[in-house]
Design a protein around this motif. Structure first.
Motif, PDB file in Angstrom:
ATOM      1  N   ASP A 129       0.821  -1.208   0.000  1.00 61.32           N
ATOM      2  CA  ASP A 129       0.000   0.000   0.000  1.00 61.32           C
ATOM      3  C   ASP A 129       0.857   1.262   0.000  1.00 61.32           C
ATOM      4  OD1 ASP A 129      -2.570   1.400   0.263  1.00 61.32           O
ATOM      5  OD2 ASP A 129      -1.847   1.894   2.265  1.00 61.32           O
ATOM      6  N   GLN A 130       1.880   1.285   0.829  1.00 59.69           N
ATOM      7  CA  GLN A 130       2.709   2.483   0.966  1.00 59.69           C
ATOM      8  C   GLN A 130       3.486   2.809  -0.301  1.00 59.69           C
ATOM      9  OE1 GLN A 130       2.668   4.660   3.272  1.00 59.69           O
ATOM     10  NE2 GLN A 130       1.572   3.629   4.897  1.00 59.69           N
ATOM     11  N   ILE A 131       4.082   1.804  -0.916  1.00 57.52           N
ATOM     12  CA  ILE A 131       4.892   2.072  -2.109  1.00 57.52           C
ATOM     13  C   ILE A 131       4.009   2.482  -3.290  1.00 57.52           C
ATOM     14  CG2 ILE A 131       5.047  -0.293  -3.018  1.00 57.52           C
ATOM     15  CD1 ILE A 131       8.049   0.318  -3.572  1.00 57.52           C
ATOM     16  N   ARG A 132       2.824   1.904  -3.368  1.00 58.31           N
ATOM     17  CA  ARG A 132       1.896   2.311  -4.430  1.00 58.31           C
ATOM     18  C   ARG A 132       1.433   3.750  -4.212  1.00 58.31           C
ATOM     19  NH1 ARG A 132      -2.095  -2.943  -5.186  1.00 58.31           N
ATOM     20  NH2 ARG A 132      -0.555  -4.311  -6.175  1.00 58.31           N
ATOM     21  N   ARG A 133       1.092   4.086  -2.990  1.00 58.18           N
ATOM     22  CA  ARG A 133       0.595   5.429  -2.697  1.00 58.18           C
ATOM     23  C   ARG A 133       1.658   6.500  -2.929  1.00 58.18           C
ATOM     24  NH1 ARG A 133      -3.507   5.500   2.204  1.00 58.18           N
ATOM     25  NH2 ARG A 133      -2.601   7.570   2.265  1.00 58.18           N
ATOM     26  N   SER A 134       2.875   6.256  -2.445  1.00 60.03           N
ATOM     27  CA  SER A 134       3.917   7.280  -2.601  1.00 60.03           C
ATOM     28  C   SER A 134       4.310   7.451  -4.067  1.00 60.03           C
ATOM     29  CB  SER A 134       5.142   6.978  -1.732  1.00 60.03           C
ATOM     30  OG  SER A 134       5.791   5.787  -2.129  1.00 60.03           O
ATOM     31  N   SER A 135       4.397   6.349  -4.810  1.00 56.22           N
ATOM     32  CA  SER A 135       4.780   6.469  -6.226  1.00 56.22           C
ATOM     33  C   SER A 135       3.701   7.191  -7.031  1.00 56.22           C
ATOM     34  CB  SER A 135       5.080   5.092  -6.828  1.00 56.22           C
ATOM     35  OG  SER A 135       3.936   4.270  -6.869  1.00 56.22           O
ATOM     36  N   ARG A 136       2.460   6.948  -6.719  1.00 52.00           N
ATOM     37  CA  ARG A 136       1.364   7.640  -7.410  1.00 52.00           C
ATOM     38  C   ARG A 136       1.293   9.105  -7.015  1.00 52.00           C
ATOM     39  NH1 ARG A 136      -3.110   2.826  -6.647  1.00 52.00           N
ATOM     40  NH2 ARG A 136      -2.285   1.479  -8.282  1.00 52.00           N
ATOM     41  N   SER A 137       1.646   9.382  -5.787  1.00 52.62           N
ATOM     42  CA  SER A 137       1.603  10.755  -5.290  1.00 52.62           C
ATOM     43  C   SER A 137       2.611  11.655  -5.994  1.00 52.62           C
ATOM     44  CB  SER A 137       1.840  10.772  -3.776  1.00 52.62           C
ATOM     45  OG  SER A 137       1.632  12.054  -3.253  1.00 52.62           O
ATOM     46  N   VAL A 138       3.716  11.095  -6.462  1.00 52.77           N
ATOM     47  CA  VAL A 138       4.689  11.881  -7.236  1.00 52.77           C
ATOM     48  C   VAL A 138       3.964  12.493  -8.431  1.00 52.77           C
ATOM     49  CG1 VAL A 138       6.835  11.845  -8.569  1.00 52.77           C
ATOM     50  CG2 VAL A 138       6.624  10.414  -6.520  1.00 52.77           C
ATOM     51  N   SER A 144       2.832  28.233  -4.368  1.00 52.30           N
ATOM     52  CA  SER A 144       1.967  27.059  -4.385  1.00 52.30           C
ATOM     53  C   SER A 144       2.529  25.994  -5.332  1.00 52.30           C
ATOM     54  CB  SER A 144       0.562  27.467  -4.799  1.00 52.30           C
ATOM     55  OG  SER A 144      -0.319  26.385  -4.699  1.00 52.30           O
ATOM     56  N   PHE A 145       2.982  26.448  -6.492  1.00 50.30           N
ATOM     57  CA  PHE A 145       3.615  25.549  -7.458  1.00 50.30           C
ATOM     58  C   PHE A 145       4.802  24.833  -6.814  1.00 50.30           C
ATOM     59  CE2 PHE A 145       7.234  25.192 -10.434  1.00 50.30           C
ATOM     60  CZ  PHE A 145       6.733  24.238 -11.312  1.00 50.30           C
ATOM     61  N   CYS A 146       5.693  25.627  -6.197  1.00 50.36           N
ATOM     62  CA  CYS A 146       6.895  25.051  -5.581  1.00 50.36           C
ATOM     63  C   CYS A 146       6.544  24.097  -4.447  1.00 50.36           C
ATOM     64  CB  CYS A 146       7.825  26.149  -5.075  1.00 50.36           C
ATOM     65  SG  CYS A 146       8.715  26.980  -6.408  1.00 50.36           S
ATOM     66  N   ASN A 147       5.490  24.404  -3.704  1.00 49.67           N
ATOM     67  CA  ASN A 147       5.070  23.526  -2.621  1.00 49.67           C
ATOM     68  C   ASN A 147       4.653  22.159  -3.169  1.00 49.67           C
ATOM     69  OD1 ASN A 147       4.364  22.976   0.187  1.00 49.67           O
ATOM     70  ND2 ASN A 147       2.265  22.997  -0.551  1.00 49.67           N
ATOM     71  N   CYS A 148       3.858  22.162  -4.227  1.00 54.76           N
ATOM     72  CA  CYS A 148       3.428  20.893  -4.835  1.00 54.76           C
ATOM     73  C   CYS A 148       4.622  20.104  -5.375  1.00 54.76           C
ATOM     74  CB  CYS A 148       2.434  21.158  -5.956  1.00 54.76           C
ATOM     75  SG  CYS A 148       0.822  21.713  -5.400  1.00 54.76           S
ATOM     76  N   ILE A 149       5.535  20.792  -6.019  1.00 52.33           N
ATOM     77  CA  ILE A 149       6.709  20.110  -6.574  1.00 52.33           C
ATOM     78  C   ILE A 149       7.606  19.580  -5.448  1.00 52.33           C
ATOM     79  CG2 ILE A 149       8.746  20.383  -8.057  1.00 52.33           C
ATOM     80  CD1 ILE A 149       5.949  20.344  -9.505  1.00 52.33           C
ATOM     81  N   SER A 150       7.708  20.333  -4.359  1.00 48.91           N
ATOM     82  CA  SER A 150       8.474  19.881  -3.198  1.00 48.91           C
ATOM     83  C   SER A 150       7.847  18.631  -2.576  1.00 48.91           C
ATOM     84  CB  SER A 150       8.559  20.999  -2.161  1.00 48.91           C
ATOM     85  OG  SER A 150       9.246  20.567  -1.018  1.00 48.91           O
ATOM     86  N   ILE A 151       6.534  18.615  -2.484  1.00 48.02           N
ATOM     87  CA  ILE A 151       5.836  17.423  -1.972  1.00 48.02           C
ATOM     88  C   ILE A 151       6.103  16.241  -2.892  1.00 48.02           C
ATOM     89  CG2 ILE A 151       3.557  16.393  -1.561  1.00 48.02           C
ATOM     90  CD1 ILE A 151       2.688  19.228  -0.588  1.00 48.02           C
ATOM     91  N   SER A 152       6.062  16.480  -4.187  1.00 49.02           N
ATOM     92  CA  SER A 152       6.339  15.428  -5.159  1.00 49.02           C
ATOM     93  C   SER A 152       7.753  14.866  -4.966  1.00 49.02           C
ATOM     94  CB  SER A 152       6.172  15.984  -6.577  1.00 49.02           C
ATOM     95  OG  SER A 152       6.286  14.974  -7.525  1.00 49.02           O
ATOM     96  N   GLU A 153       8.699  15.761  -4.751  1.00 46.05           N
ATOM     97  CA  GLU A 153      10.081  15.338  -4.494  1.00 46.05           C
ATOM     98  C   GLU A 153      10.155  14.460  -3.242  1.00 46.05           C
ATOM     99  OE1 GLU A 153      14.357  17.343  -3.265  1.00 46.05           O
ATOM    100  OE2 GLU A 153      12.720  18.660  -3.915  1.00 46.05           O
ATOM    101  N   GLY A 154       9.456  14.869  -2.196  1.00 48.93           N
ATOM    102  CA  GLY A 154       9.430  14.085  -0.963  1.00 48.93           C
ATOM    103  C   GLY A 154       8.812  12.715  -1.167  1.00 48.93           C
ATOM    104  N   GLU A 155       7.752  12.663  -1.962  1.00 46.18           N
ATOM    105  CA  GLU A 155       7.099  11.381  -2.243  1.00 46.18           C
ATOM    106  C   GLU A 155       8.007  10.467  -3.062  1.00 46.18           C
ATOM    107  OE1 GLU A 155       4.288  10.262  -0.999  1.00 46.18           O
ATOM    108  OE2 GLU A 155       3.637  12.114  -0.041  1.00 46.18           O
ATOM    109  N   ALA A 156       8.785  11.047  -3.959  1.00 49.38           N
ATOM    110  CA  ALA A 156       9.743  10.245  -4.732  1.00 49.38           C
ATOM    111  C   ALA A 156      10.799   9.650  -3.807  1.00 49.38           C
ATOM    112  CB  ALA A 156      10.393  11.105  -5.817  1.00 49.38           C
ATOM    113  N   SER A 157      11.250  10.445  -2.852  1.00 49.43           N
ATOM    114  CA  SER A 157      12.225   9.958  -1.881  1.00 49.43           C
ATOM    115  C   SER A 157      11.615   8.864  -0.997  1.00 49.43           C
ATOM    116  CB  SER A 157      12.733  11.125  -1.029  1.00 49.43           C
ATOM    117  OG  SER A 157      13.743  10.697  -0.170  1.00 49.43           O
TER     118      SER A 157
END
Length: 124
Positions: A40-49, A65-78
């Motif tokens: 569940d976790q790996i599917r959710r984080s990869s999709r969240s990117v 706002s743009f940078c915040n979303c991209i930063s969250i995406s970066e965190g989800e990739a990590s």
């Protein structure tokens, strides 16, 4: 900078989507006891990117706002890389698959970092 009509036109989105789909296919073979944890976790984080890139694309008129979303995406990739560490160490994926996906996510993270670094170029 090239003008994009949709988040689907972004190379980073396409790469993240393909990586998430690969993870989905691989995770189908994870043990049943991992269903509500690693799978569940790996599917959710990869999709969240992907989801956060799509959301950020539509928030380009507000750079913070743009940078915040991209930063969250970066965190989800990590986070996805972290779950790949567990999948590999638990023996659910081969070393070859692990290395390929880790490299792909490093590339995706690099693209996301550059989007943030040059965020002024994304403003609409």
């Amino acid at each position: 900078m090239e003008k994009f009509k949709s988040y689907k036109d972004l190379n980073v989105y396409q790469k993240a989507f393909e990586a998430a789909m690969r993870i989905f296919e691989l995770s189908k073979f994870f043990p049943k006891e991992e269903t509500y944890s690693l799978t569940d976790q790996i599917r959710r984080s990869s999709r969240s990117v992907c989801a956060n890139v799509a959301e950020g694309f539509r928030r380009r008129k507000y750079i913070q706002s743009f940078c915040n979303c991209i930063s969250i995406s970066e965190g989800e990739a990590s986070e996805t890389q972290n779950w790949l560490d567990f999948a590999f160490r638990c023996g659910y994926i081969s070393e070859e698959v692990y290395e390929e996906l880790m490299n792909e996510y490093e590339h995706i993270i690099g693209m996301l970092v550059n989007m943030q670094k040059y965020s002024d170029k994304w403003k609409i």
